[in-house]
Design an enzyme around this catalytic site. Structure first.
Site, short mmCIF file in Angstrom:
data_model
loop_
_atom_site.label_atom_id
_atom_site.label_comp_id
_atom_site.label_asym_id
_atom_site.label_seq_id
_atom_site.Cartn_x
_atom_site.Cartn_y
_atom_site.Cartn_z
N LYS A 166 1.03 -1.33 -0.09
CA LYS A 166 0.39 0.36 0.15
C LYS A 166 0.70 1.27 0.07
O LYS A 166 0.37 2.12 -0.90
CB LYS A 166 -1.04 -0.60 1.54
CG LYS A 166 -2.20 -0.98 1.24
CD LYS A 166 -2.99 -1.18 2.44
CE LYS A 166 -3.54 -2.45 2.37
NZ LYS A 166 -4.85 -2.88 3.44
N ASP B 190 -10.94 2.91 4.02
CA ASP B 190 -11.67 1.38 4.07
C ASP B 190 -13.10 1.36 4.25
O ASP B 190 -13.80 -0.13 4.05
CB ASP B 190 -10.79 0.27 4.95
CG ASP B 190 -9.67 -0.10 4.98
OD1 ASP B 190 -9.52 -0.74 3.76
OD2 ASP B 190 -8.80 -0.52 5.57
N GLN C 149 -4.95 -1.63 9.30
CA GLN C 149 -5.09 -3.08 8.98
C GLN C 149 -5.48 -3.92 9.60
O GLN C 149 -5.30 -3.78 11.41
CB GLN C 149 -3.28 -3.15 8.38
CG GLN C 149 -2.92 -4.17 7.56
CD GLN C 149 -3.34 -4.30 6.70
OE1 GLN C 149 -3.55 -3.55 5.53
NE2 GLN C 149 -4.24 -5.50 6.06
N1 GUN Z 1 -7.37 -6.91 6.62
C1 GUN Z 1 -7.31 -7.86 5.41
N2 GUN Z 1 -8.09 -7.09 4.33
C2 GUN Z 1 -8.30 -5.86 4.35
C3 GUN Z 1 -8.52 -5.02 3.99
O1 GUN Z 1 -9.26 -4.39 2.80
N3 GUN Z 1 -8.42 -3.46 4.56
C4 GUN Z 1 -7.49 -3.66 6.24
N4 GUN Z 1 -7.62 -2.42 6.82
N5 GUN Z 1 -7.98 -4.29 6.08
C5 GUN Z 1 -7.19 -5.68 5.97
#
Ligand code: GUN
Length: 284
Positions: free
Chosen positions: A52, A119, A96
């Site tokens: 990311k 998100d 996350q």
């Molecule tokens: N953990 C697994 N997929 C995601 C996601 O799309 N966003 C976040 N923040 N954590 C995750």
């Protein structure tokens, strides 16, 4: 059978984000900023976060990662998020997941300013999405919808089975499909007979983290299969939740792993962060 190429579509999205970032910088002197909060040492989570960060850099975003030890308290995480909520250089905040068991994930997600919730996990955005109002939408399901759009796959009246009912993939996926007038079935670990549902589906979307969960006998001829799973086998190979070799010949469209939904998730994060930046200062 046609492959849905998530890699090239994600590059297309990234290029358009990059062009808009350039314009924002030149015309308004604004640089989109994303803050990522990660807790603990889970290698997969760290790998996602570095992808990311890399993507943010490549489109010209400012990004900071708050890497916290497993022992951090809930209040300390809340303090960091509050700081980011109040920081005018930060337009998007992402925590996350998963968080360690001593942290109440829902509580943490509710602290994020909904205007910075790139998100789309805050209840405010989830509620708006379900009612088909403009909102931030979870990146993976949003990426899948973008794929349908790009490949001109019409969802109206289609029988779609979503395998997996998590808050971050299955539930938002089902809501988006309903908004697009599909007939949606959501299956999960308590579903009695998964195959009885998938066999009749025009579209199967699976993301549970079990290699070979979807086999040839569970898919009808001409079906569309979207594989959200990412599993590392003992031999190091990366696979999805679908037995790709045997299922793909039956499909009209299928996503590969890697190179399918995965890159789209990151592209949608960039697109959501750009949207948050453009809306900054507006009431939502
Ligand atoms: N953990 C697994 N997929 C995601 C996601 O799309 N966003 C976040 N923040 N954590 C995750």
């Amino acid at each position: 059978m046609q492959l849905i190429d998530g890699k090239s579509l994600s590059q297309k999205v990234q290029s358009s984000v990059q062009a808009e970032v350039e314009k924002l910088k030149q015309e308004k002197n604004i640089v989109p900023g994303l803050a990522v909060v990660i807790v603990g040492d889970d290698p997969a989570s760290h790998a996602y976060v570095s992808m990311k960060e890399k993507a943010c850099k490549s489109v010209g975003f400012y990004s900071i990662a708050h890497k916290m030890p497993e022992t951090i308290t809930q209040d300390e995480i809340i303090q960091i998020i509050t700081m980011m909520n109040n920081n005018p250089h930060i337009h998007g905040i992402l925590v996350q997941l998963p968080l360690p068991p001593h942290i109440d994930t829902n509580k943490i997600l509710e602290v994020i300013d909904p205007k910075k919730d790139v998100d789309g996990f805050h209840a405010y955005n989830v509620g708006r999405m379900v009612t088909n109002l403009d909102s931030f939408v979870a990146c993976t399901p949003l990426g899948v919808m973008k794929m349908f759009q790009e490949y001109n796959i019409d969802l109206q009246g289609k029988d779609v089975v979503v395998v997996g009912a998590s808050n971050i993939v299955g539930k938002p996926m089902a809501a988006l499909l309903l908004n697009a007038n599909a007939t949606v079935t959501v299956t999960h670990i308590y579903t009695k007979d998964l195959a009885s549902h998938t066999r009749n589906a025009d579209i199967i979307i699976v993301g549970v983290g079990k290699p070979n969960l979807i086999t040839e006998d569970m898919v009808k001829d001409g079906a569309i299969v979207i594989d959200i799973g990412i599993n590392r086998l003992d031999n190091g190979k990366l696979v999805g939740d679908v037995d790709f070799e045997n299922v793909s010949p039956k499909c009209s469209y299928i996503t590969p792993v890697p190179g399918g939904v995965g890159p789209m998730t990151i592209a949608m994060l960039l697109s959501n962060t750009l949207k948050a930046t453009k809306q900054f200062g507006e009431d939502i």
